[in-house]
Design a protein around this motif. Structure first.
Motif, PDB file in Angstrom:
ATOM      1  N   VAL B  28       0.864  -1.192   0.000  1.00  0.00           N
ATOM      2  CA  VAL B  28       0.000   0.000   0.000  1.00  0.00           C
ATOM      3  C   VAL B  28       0.894   1.233   0.000  1.00  0.00           C
ATOM      4  CG1 VAL B  28      -1.821   1.226   1.218  1.00  0.00           C
ATOM      5  CG2 VAL B  28      -1.774  -1.258   1.292  1.00  0.00           C
ATOM      6  N   GLN B  30       2.054   5.183   0.546  1.00  0.00           N
ATOM      7  CA  GLN B  30       1.859   6.135   1.645  1.00  0.00           C
ATOM      8  C   GLN B  30       0.664   7.042   1.342  1.00  0.00           C
ATOM      9  OE1 GLN B  30       3.732   5.755   4.300  1.00  0.00           O
ATOM     10  NE2 GLN B  30       2.502   7.320   5.367  1.00  0.00           N
ATOM     11  N   THR B  32      -2.509   6.202   1.572  1.00  0.00           N
ATOM     12  CA  THR B  32      -3.669   5.475   1.053  1.00  0.00           C
ATOM     13  C   THR B  32      -4.657   5.183   2.182  1.00  0.00           C
ATOM     14  OG1 THR B  32      -2.174   4.367  -0.488  1.00  0.00           O
ATOM     15  CG2 THR B  32      -4.376   3.409  -0.240  1.00  0.00           C
ATOM     16  N   LEU B 163       1.503   4.999   9.801  1.00  0.00           N
ATOM     17  CA  LEU B 163       0.424   4.045   9.528  1.00  0.00           C
ATOM     18  C   LEU B 163      -0.580   4.079  10.674  1.00  0.00           C
ATOM     19  CD1 LEU B 163      -0.605   1.484   7.935  1.00  0.00           C
ATOM     20  CD2 LEU B 163       0.957   0.147   9.357  1.00  0.00           C
ATOM     21  N   SER B 189      -6.176  10.835   6.091  1.00  0.00           N
ATOM     22  CA  SER B 189      -5.176  10.079   5.339  1.00  0.00           C
ATOM     23  C   SER B 189      -4.634  10.923   4.199  1.00  0.00           C
ATOM     24  CB  SER B 189      -5.765   8.763   4.831  1.00  0.00           C
ATOM     25  OG  SER B 189      -6.658   9.018   3.768  1.00  0.00           O
ATOM     26  N   THR B 195      -0.942   6.550   5.898  1.00  0.00           N
ATOM     27  CA  THR B 195      -1.614   5.345   5.415  1.00  0.00           C
ATOM     28  C   THR B 195      -2.599   4.890   6.482  1.00  0.00           C
ATOM     29  OG1 THR B 195       0.419   4.737   4.291  1.00  0.00           O
ATOM     30  CG2 THR B 195      -1.243   3.004   4.555  1.00  0.00           C
TER      31      THR B 195
END
Lengths: 488, 231
Positions: B28, B30, B32, B163, B189, B195
């Motif tokens: 994934v 960054q 997202t 994250l 986000s 993320t």
């Protein structure tokens, strides 16, 4: 919010539980502190008992007691020698003599019947004269002893003897203690304070004062000196009250016994050293020259019963502390189990094991501090009654055993007392009476808190807090952060 | 960037061996906002615990911005959770006797920020997640579900993580509040280039994400996202 504030907050989170825990902790800590206070108070009492009672040695010339027997007198040099012996805190000398009534002595001398030789015959071995009339009548005992000792002088057999009087005992002292090392109970007037050889002060026994109509300020003579009554004392017995006290130096001068001492009282620093010091003093003065006696052994039973109280209170202190530690431990284990999830959250958001451990240790400390404060109040209220309960409970047994000791202890003074009934003051220090005072002494234990007690108490409480908090803190380290996802 | 390579987690219960996560790989970018969908028992929470360093994988690598967290010792994992990860839970998991602001300040305290810094940043974050100032000093156990979840999001953001892992963030909320929370996560986000990985079985939520994965029997498959929701 700091970790400390968080810990305090956590400790107070469940108010009902916290109150209950604090109350239980307070009882345990209060009991621990009371036991500690009792322990310290008894320890202090034991030390002072050992240093103040039953720690006297009496030194007499070998073969002599007061006015009977023979041998060479003690001297000022002996006082110096005894003072130099280790563990000796003080040495006092006294000179005891018997004074006959001047008028009666003159009559007897005029009649030419004085049996001056060989002890209590005629003047009853008196070594001086006084204007005082003895308060004790000779009676059957006096006459019997006078006549029986009279026959050994090779006199006129069973011929009727002239009337005689019981001598008055005079003791030269250099302080406010008797020859036996006990305080003189002055009932009116004051203690001697002029101890010079020119002193004219005297203390007169109650019965003697009564017999001679003396009051404080009255005068009488000893040998050729006019003495003034400084005070009247009550020794508790008719025999002991038929006596006077004068200064040691004056007695030596008046009786022409310069430098002589009939009895020395040696005070030892602690009852534990009495036996060793007894041997050492005898050795220093010459075992064949002196008799050294100690009278305080029976007090050891009192001291040892206090020692039992001391041990019981120490065990009580430790047991109460362990109880308090267990309470903290169990409560904190419960708290950790209850907050597993919260610990997991803290770990998930980045708290280290140490941070969490510290937080729980502090939380336990908060409980312990609150318990200690309330416990200190509990201790302040209860320690006196706990101490008296402990001491009273134990001295019941000590007086029982004490009574037995006392029986044997008073045996010796009784023997001496019979000999002394003829007019001999006992120079020995026999502890029967002293032991009777032990209960009173024990009774005066007061529970004052010294700094050692506080330090010990604080150390004990810190140990509780440490034991109580460390284990749960270690448990928190085992909680895994994944706990946070349990049940979701 | 979050990179997951062939991660396997094996549990042994008696004679049985369970593999709730069985060879999962995905990447994934960054910033997202992604969802992992799955029924209960599909291994969602296990995968989340592996990504959040709450648990260790039996095999495979989880690489966050080039750091392989599967290979980190425990002490480093604590630092990783503190500095690089933010958690949002279904049950909020706030510390109940602390105020909203104190809860947000906690991760910053662990990171060693000064009290003044913590206080001002916590206030700022709470405002960002939509909690008015008069609520900041309210005890966590006195907040409504929606407010508590906002506080929990602010707490997740406290140390600027790379994250954020959210486990059923709308599970305890009514639909309306849940939607507000989803919108908040989505906008965060993008604004903060963080993320955000949401584990859920809520399709309405999943429909609003940039990417959507489905977890079934320990395996992960990506599902296409409707173009309407892409920005």
């Amino acid at each position: 919010m700091s970790v400390i504030a968080r810990s305090v907050g956590n400790a107070l989170r469940n108010k009902v539980r916290t109150s209950a825990v604090v109350v239980i902790l307070a009882v345990a800590i209060g009991l621990a502190l009371s036991m500690l206070v009792a322990n310290q108070a008894v320890a202090a009492k034991v030390t002072s008992l050992k240093a103040s009672v039953g720690n006297n040695l009496t030194v007499n010339p070998a073969g002599a007691r007061g006015g009977i027997g023979g041998g060479e007198p003690l001297t000022g040099g002996d006082v110096a020698k005894a003072s130099a012996v280790p563990h000796v805190t003080s040495v006092t000398g006294s000179l005891t003599a018997r004074l006959s009534n001047a008028a009666a002595a003159t009559d007897a001398a005029a009649a030419g019947t004085t049996g001056a030789a060989g002890g209590p015959g005629g003047r009853m071995g008196a070594s001086g004269t006084t204007s005082l009339t003895s308060a004790v009548d000779p009676g059957t005992l006096g006459n019997r002893q006078n006549s029986s000792s009279g026959t050994t002088t090779g006199g006129t057999g069973n011929a009727a003897r002239p009337s005689f009087t019981i001598p008055v005992s005079a003791t030269g002292i250099s302080g406010s203690l008797t020859a036996a090392g006990e305080a003189i109970n002055v009932t009116s007037g004051s203690d001697l304070n002029d101890f010079s050889d020119a002193s004219t002060q005297a203390l007169v026994g109650t019965t003697l004062a009564e017999k001679n109509s003396l009051q404080v300020g009255s005068t009488f003579t000893v040998q050729d000196r006019t003495m003034t009554v400084a005070g009247i004392f009550d020794a508790g017995t008719a025999f002991d009250n038929n006596a006077i006290y004068v200064s040691l130096a004056a007695a030596q001068t008046l009786l022409d016994q310069a430098g002589e001492i009939s009895t020395m009282t040696v005070t030892v620093d602690s009852i534990e050293n009495v036996d060793a010091t007894k041997t050492a003093v005898a050795a220093a003065l010459g075992t064949t020259r002196v008799d050294v006696t100690s009278g305080g052994q029976n007090l050891e039973s009192a001291v040892s019963s206090l020692g039992t109280v001391q041990n019981i209170s120490l065990i009580g202190f430790i047991a109460a502390l362990i109880t308090a530690g267990l309470i903290v431990l169990l409560i904190m284990i419960m708290v950790v189990r209850e907050r597993r999830r919260e610990i997991g959250v803290l770990k998930a958001i980045g708290a280290s094991n140490r941070t969490i451990g510290v937080q729980f240790v502090l939380e336990a400390m908060v409980l312990v501090v609150m318990g200690s404060v309330v416990g200190a109040v509990v201790a302040a209220v209860s320690s006196n009654s706990i101490v008296s309960a402990l001491v009273a409970g134990n001295t019941t047994t000590s007086t029982t055993t004490g009574g037995r000791f006392r029986g044997t202890g008073t045996g010796a003074p009784q023997a001496i007392g019979e000999a002394a009934a003829g007019g001999v003051p006992g120079g020995g220090n026999f502890g029967g009476g002293a032991f009777a005072g032990a209960n009173q002494l024990i009774g005066t234990i007061s529970t004052s808190v010294g700094w050692q007690t506080l330090v010990l108490g604080v150390v004990g409480i810190l140990v509780i807090a440490a034991v109580g908090a460390l284990v749960p803190a270690l448990l928190t380290a085992k909680v895994r952060p994944i706990e946070v996802l349990r049940g979701e | 960037m979050l990179e997951v390579r062939d991660v396997v987690k094996v549990f042994k219960t008696g004679d049985n061996t369970i593999k709730p996560v069985n060879g999962i790989s995905f990447t994934v970018e960054q910033g997202t906002f992604a969802a992992i969908l799955g029924k209960s028992g599909s291994g969602k929470s296990t995968l989340l615990s592996l990504l959040g360093a709450l648990d260790k994988a039996t095999s495979g690598d989880v690489v966050v911005d080039g750091v392989n967290i599967s290979a980190l010792p425990d002490a480093k994992l604590t630092a990783y959770r503190r500095d690089d990860i933010g958690f949002v839970f279904q049950a909020y998991n706030l510390i109940p006797n602390l105020s909203a602001k104190d809860n947000v300040m906690l991760p910053m305290e662990f990171a060693g920020l000064s009290r003044a810094e913590r206080s001002s940043r916590a206030a700022e974050l709470l405002v960002q997640v939509g909690l008015e100032e008069d609520m900041h000093d309210r005890k966590a156990n006195k907040l409504s579900g929606g407010m508590a979840q906002r506080v929990s999001i602010a707490r997740a953001l406290a140390n600027n993580p790379k994250l954020i892992l959210a486990d059923e963030p709308t599970g305890n909320l009514d639909d309306e509040t849940g939607e507000l929370i989803i919108d908040l996560l989505r906008s965060l986000s993008h604004e903060k280039n963080t993320t955000i990985l949401v584990v859920t079985h809520d399709h309405a939520l999943a429909a609003k994400t940039d990417r959507k994965f489905r977890l079934a029997r320990g395996r992960l498959t990506e599902e296409p996202v409707r173009a309407a929701h892409l920005h």
